[in-house]
Design a protein around this motif. Structure first.
Motif: not given
Length: 111
Positions: A21-22, A76-83, A87-89
């Motif tokens: 991510i970083t 990890g990337v999914c959680i970071s994007s959600k935070i 949007k998951m869709t």
């Protein structure tokens, strides 16, 4: 698994996700596509050695199920994007392709 092994596994997965991510995006921003290739060579390989390849590796696996670090970085990337408000869709096609290719890859590995 013991509590220590669970904590070590979560730590190894988190470090890998954090680096992707970083660092990966910064290398791409600095060097373009070459930076992406450099990140692809350095980050997963180094983390694989830390997580699996040394005597005191971080990720501990028990049983016969084989799950590699792709799950760790994906989550990890999914959680970071959600935070960050993603949007998951919007990612449904990518998620579908990742799940389907994982199933196909697992099926091929059984041969």
């Amino acid at each position: 698994m013991t509590v220590k092994e669970i904590i070590m596994t979560i730590t190894g997965a988190a470090i890998f996700s954090f680096l992707v991510i970083t660092v990966w995006g910064k290398l791409v921003n600095l060097f373009g596509a070459i930076g992406g290739f450099i990140a692809a060579m350095i980050i997963p390989g180094t983390m694989w050695i830390i997580n699996h390849g040394v005597n005191n590796h971080l990720i501990k696996q028990s049983g016969t199920v084989w799950i590699d670090m792709a799950w760790a970085v994906g989550i990890g990337v999914c959680i970071s994007s959600k935070i960050q408000g993603g949007k998951m869709t919007k990612a449904k096609n990518t998620l579908f392709a990742a799940i389907l290719s994982g199933i196909i890859g697992g099926y091929i590995l059984t041969f």
